[in-house]
Design a protein around this motif. Structure first.
Motif, PDB file in Angstrom:
ATOM      1  N   ASP A 111     -13.821  -0.481 -15.940  1.00 17.21           N
ATOM      2  CA  ASP A 111     -12.865   0.470 -15.372  1.00 17.21           C
ATOM      3  C   ASP A 111     -11.542   0.413 -16.129  1.00 17.21           C
ATOM      4  O   ASP A 111     -11.041  -0.667 -16.442  1.00 17.21           O
ATOM      5  N   ILE A 112     -10.992   1.571 -16.407  1.00 22.24           N
ATOM      6  CA  ILE A 112      -9.612   1.692 -16.881  1.00 22.24           C
ATOM      7  C   ILE A 112      -8.828   2.275 -15.713  1.00 22.24           C
ATOM      8  O   ILE A 112      -9.152   3.353 -15.209  1.00 22.24           O
ATOM      9  N   ILE A 113      -7.825   1.543 -15.278  1.00 21.75           N
ATOM     10  CA  ILE A 113      -7.115   1.925 -14.057  1.00 21.75           C
ATOM     11  C   ILE A 113      -5.690   2.364 -14.359  1.00 21.75           C
ATOM     12  O   ILE A 113      -5.090   1.948 -15.354  1.00 21.75           O
ATOM     13  N   ALA A 114      -5.194   3.213 -13.488  1.00 23.41           N
ATOM     14  CA  ALA A 114      -3.783   3.596 -13.495  1.00 23.41           C
ATOM     15  C   ALA A 114      -3.244   3.375 -12.093  1.00 23.41           C
ATOM     16  O   ALA A 114      -3.927   3.654 -11.095  1.00 23.41           O
ATOM     17  N   VAL A 115      -2.033   2.865 -12.004  1.00 22.82           N
ATOM     18  CA  VAL A 115      -1.383   2.608 -10.722  1.00 22.82           C
ATOM     19  C   VAL A 115      -0.166   3.511 -10.609  1.00 22.82           C
ATOM     20  O   VAL A 115       0.704   3.507 -11.481  1.00 22.82           O
ATOM     21  N   ARG A 116      -0.146   4.325  -9.554  1.00 23.01           N
ATOM     22  CA  ARG A 116       1.020   5.173  -9.282  1.00 23.01           C
ATOM     23  C   ARG A 116       1.946   4.424  -8.340  1.00 23.01           C
ATOM     24  O   ARG A 116       1.517   3.881  -7.316  1.00 23.01           O
ATOM     25  N   MET A 117       3.237   4.414  -8.683  1.00 23.52           N
ATOM     26  CA  MET A 117       4.240   3.744  -7.866  1.00 23.52           C
ATOM     27  C   MET A 117       5.335   4.732  -7.471  1.00 23.52           C
ATOM     28  O   MET A 117       5.854   5.465  -8.317  1.00 23.52           O
ATOM     29  N   SER A 118       5.653   4.750  -6.204  1.00 21.01           N
ATOM     30  CA  SER A 118       6.780   5.525  -5.675  1.00 21.01           C
ATOM     31  C   SER A 118       7.008   5.046  -4.245  1.00 21.01           C
ATOM     32  O   SER A 118       6.310   4.147  -3.758  1.00 21.01           O
ATOM     33  N   PRO A 175       0.801  -1.235   0.000  1.00 14.57           N
ATOM     34  CA  PRO A 175       0.000   0.000   0.000  1.00 14.57           C
ATOM     35  C   PRO A 175       0.825   1.271   0.000  1.00 14.57           C
ATOM     36  O   PRO A 175       0.345   2.316  -0.467  1.00 14.57           O
ATOM     37  N   ASN A 176       2.047   1.233   0.502  1.00 12.62           N
ATOM     38  CA  ASN A 176       2.875   2.442   0.505  1.00 12.62           C
ATOM     39  C   ASN A 176       3.570   2.673  -0.831  1.00 12.62           C
ATOM     40  O   ASN A 176       3.983   3.802  -1.127  1.00 12.62           O
ATOM     41  N   LEU A 177       3.702   1.605  -1.618  1.00  8.78           N
ATOM     42  CA  LEU A 177       4.421   1.702  -2.888  1.00  8.78           C
ATOM     43  C   LEU A 177       3.510   1.804  -4.096  1.00  8.78           C
ATOM     44  O   LEU A 177       3.970   2.148  -5.187  1.00  8.78           O
ATOM     45  N   MET A 178       2.224   1.496  -3.924  1.00  7.36           N
ATOM     46  CA  MET A 178       1.288   1.494  -5.050  1.00  7.36           C
ATOM     47  C   MET A 178      -0.020   2.161  -4.652  1.00  7.36           C
ATOM     48  O   MET A 178      -0.540   1.914  -3.564  1.00  7.36           O
ATOM     49  N   HIS A 179      -0.536   2.973  -5.545  1.00  5.02           N
ATOM     50  CA  HIS A 179      -1.854   3.580  -5.357  1.00  5.02           C
ATOM     51  C   HIS A 179      -2.645   3.408  -6.654  1.00  5.02           C
ATOM     52  O   HIS A 179      -2.205   3.838  -7.713  1.00  5.02           O
ATOM     53  N   ARG A 180      -3.795   2.767  -6.568  1.00  9.37           N
ATOM     54  CA  ARG A 180      -4.638   2.473  -7.729  1.00  9.37           C
ATOM     55  C   ARG A 180      -5.758   3.490  -7.836  1.00  9.37           C
ATOM     56  O   ARG A 180      -6.391   3.842  -6.846  1.00  9.37           O
ATOM     57  N   GLN A 181      -6.018   3.947  -9.049  1.00 11.59           N
ATOM     58  CA  GLN A 181      -7.161   4.820  -9.254  1.00 11.59           C
ATOM     59  C   GLN A 181      -7.825   4.522 -10.585  1.00 11.59           C
ATOM     60  O   GLN A 181      -7.162   4.124 -11.555  1.00 11.59           O
ATOM     61  N   VAL A 182      -9.134   4.680 -10.623  1.00 11.40           N
ATOM     62  CA  VAL A 182      -9.887   4.544 -11.868  1.00 11.40           C
ATOM     63  C   VAL A 182      -9.812   5.880 -12.587  1.00 11.40           C
ATOM     64  O   VAL A 182     -10.212   6.915 -12.044  1.00 11.40           O
ATOM     65  N   ILE A 183      -9.284   5.859 -13.810  1.00  8.47           N
ATOM     66  CA  ILE A 183      -9.129   7.109 -14.560  1.00  8.47           C
ATOM     67  C   ILE A 183     -10.212   7.289 -15.614  1.00  8.47           C
ATOM     68  O   ILE A 183     -10.252   8.317 -16.306  1.00  8.47           O
ATOM     69  N   GLY A 184     -11.101   6.309 -15.744  1.00  7.72           N
ATOM     70  CA  GLY A 184     -12.197   6.412 -16.698  1.00  7.72           C
ATOM     71  C   GLY A 184     -12.754   5.036 -16.996  1.00  7.72           C
ATOM     72  O   GLY A 184     -12.350   4.040 -16.391  1.00  7.72           O
ATOM     73  N   ARG A 185     -13.682   5.001 -17.947  1.00 10.83           N
ATOM     74  CA  ARG A 185     -14.312   3.736 -18.296  1.00 10.83           C
ATOM     75  C   ARG A 185     -14.346   3.535 -19.807  1.00 10.83           C
ATOM     76  O   ARG A 185     -14.382   4.492 -20.577  1.00 10.83           O
TER      77      ARG A 185
END
Length: 447
Positions: free
Chosen positions: A162-169, A146-156
């Protein structure tokens, strides 16, 4: 079914995966499909064939061929490989083209391995991660890290997926002021190896953080965005019936036509339809749509990219769009044969070429400007650079030829061919803060 990645999960993560998979499969089973139930098998007539067209050797000749409403899948010195239905093949032969069908690239047929021998078992849909399995795997990874990945739905998508994007840092829940790098996958439905590439990158960066110095440094100094599937409707249609359908486009109906789908990679609002590099025929695999960004999946991506303009500055500095097949590293522009054009000067061309060649040296792909293959217009790379100023590349992944499996190589190559791009991805990430540094001109980087 591919198992190595899932085998690394903890028992808790596996339970999360199983539950999410069951829920996603149940929802997916109820989704309507324009051409019938998702489980219905495609007839042989619905699956286009793969053909070698001999005697086509120059970019200009390939551009002329592509203008006849077929998609060019791979390029050799004196021939090309295309996808065409029987009517298209007949029409091309009547025009004097020399076509030979390649049975090894047709779903369900034998493919050849790298040494020239036949695989005993051809690729099947179950050897690749389905859309439902992909969603469950992403959810499991995000839950595990959970600290390294954040998932969000960016559209459909058109059909509501759902079309998702995952932010990693190293602190993925927080939007930090860092160079951002985007990796997008599965724009074309049948290119399932690219979704495997997305899952590989997510797993590699999560498990490598704190263990691998280069990965750790990039996670500490970059924000990495991964879109595992830009075309979920097309992926489901191509894969979930139990028989590959050789499908490329999205699943959006076309007004006034029985033909389904728009080629997302001809639908972007930069030089859209300008230069003979796409089709106005809804039945074509390279149909550009009735207008730029008419496909909802295109708008999802462009709206997401535009949303990363913060304080008047685009945060995404670099991008790779993963495709199959041909083993190529490509860069803009696609709409013109010229190395430079308005909005792309000599220094910028040199950056594209230098970093592109560095990445290609690491994975053994062939580096070249996109239009060296043939003219395309309305493509993602041209829009990313021409509209947003993002250093954008396309990777055409394994295999090199149709006889090695084309869009459907055996699942046994997945681990090898995704890991093959690890170094190239790191090269782009390490250059992403100042791409001009690659040509010895860091002073050209903005602050």
């Amino acid at each position: 079914m591919r198992t190595p990645l899932r085998g690394r999960f903890t028992a808790t993560a596996a339970a999360v995966l199983s539950l999410a998979l069951a829920l996603t499969l149940g929802a997916q089973a109820g989704a309507a499909s324009p051409n019938g139930a998702n489980g219905a098998r495609a007839s042989a007539e619905e699956i286009p064939g793969t053909y070698e067209v001999r005697g086509v050797s120059s970019a200009a000749q390939r551009s002329v061929l592509a203008a006849h409403d077929v998609s060019i899948d791979a390029v050799d010195d004196h021939s090309v490989t295309i996808t065409a239905d029987k009517a298209q093949a007949k029409r091309l032969r009547s025009m004097g083209y020399l076509l030979e069908e390649i049975p090894g690239a047709v779903p369900g047929a034998l493919a050849r391995d790298d040494s020239g021998g036949d695989f005993s078992v051809a690729s099947t849909p179950s050897q690749y991660t389905s859309h439902a399995q992909m969603t469950a795997t992403v959810n499991s990874l995000v839950s595990q890290y959970p600290n390294l990945m954040h998932r969000q739905v960016i559209g459909r998508s058109h059909q509501g997926r759902d079309i998702i994007a995952v932010r990693m840092s190293n602190n993925a829940r927080v939007d930090q002021n860092r160079p951002e790098v985007l990796f997008s996958h599965n724009m074309h439905a049948r290119e399932h190896l690219t979704t495997e590439m997305a899952l590989y990158l997510m797993n590699e960066f999560a498990t490598g953080y704190g263990r691998d110095s280069r990965i750790t440094n990039m996670m500490n100094t970059r924000e990495i965005w991964i879109i595992p599937s830009l075309n979920p409707d097309g992926k489901v249609w191509d894969q979930d019936s139990g028989t590959f359908r050789n499908w490329r486009k999205n699943r959006q109906p076309n007004s006034g036509s029985t033909a389904i789908g728009t080629d997302i990679n001809r639908n972007f609002a930069y030089r859209w339809g300008c230069c003979g590099g796409s089709s106005s025929n809804p039945a074509s695999d390279t149909y550009r749509g009735p207008s730029a960004e008419s496909a909802p999946e295109t708008r999802v991506l462009t709206n997401f990219v535009r949303s990363r303009v913060i304080g008047g500055r685009q945060q995404i500095t670099a991008h790779i769009d993963f495709h199959t097949y041909s083993e190529l590293v490509l860069w803009p522009f696609g709409y013109t044969y010229n190395d430079t054009a308005p909005g792309l000067n000599q220094d910028q061309h040199n950056v594209f070429s230098t970093v592109g060649r560095q990445m290609a040296a690491s994975n053994g792909y062939r580096p070249q400007q996109s239009s060296d293959l043939y003219i395309t217009d309305g493509s993602i790379n041209d829009w990313m650079w021409g509209d947003q100023g993002i250093w954008s590349y396309t990777f055409e992944m394994y295999p090199r030829t149709a006889s090695q499996g084309g869009f459907y190589p055996p699942g046994s190559v997945i681990d090898r061919e995704t890991a093959r791009n690890r170094e190239a991805v790191l090269i782009l990430l390490e250059n992403a803060d100042c791409m001009y540094r690659s040509i010895g001109k860091p002073q050209l980087c903005t602050t």
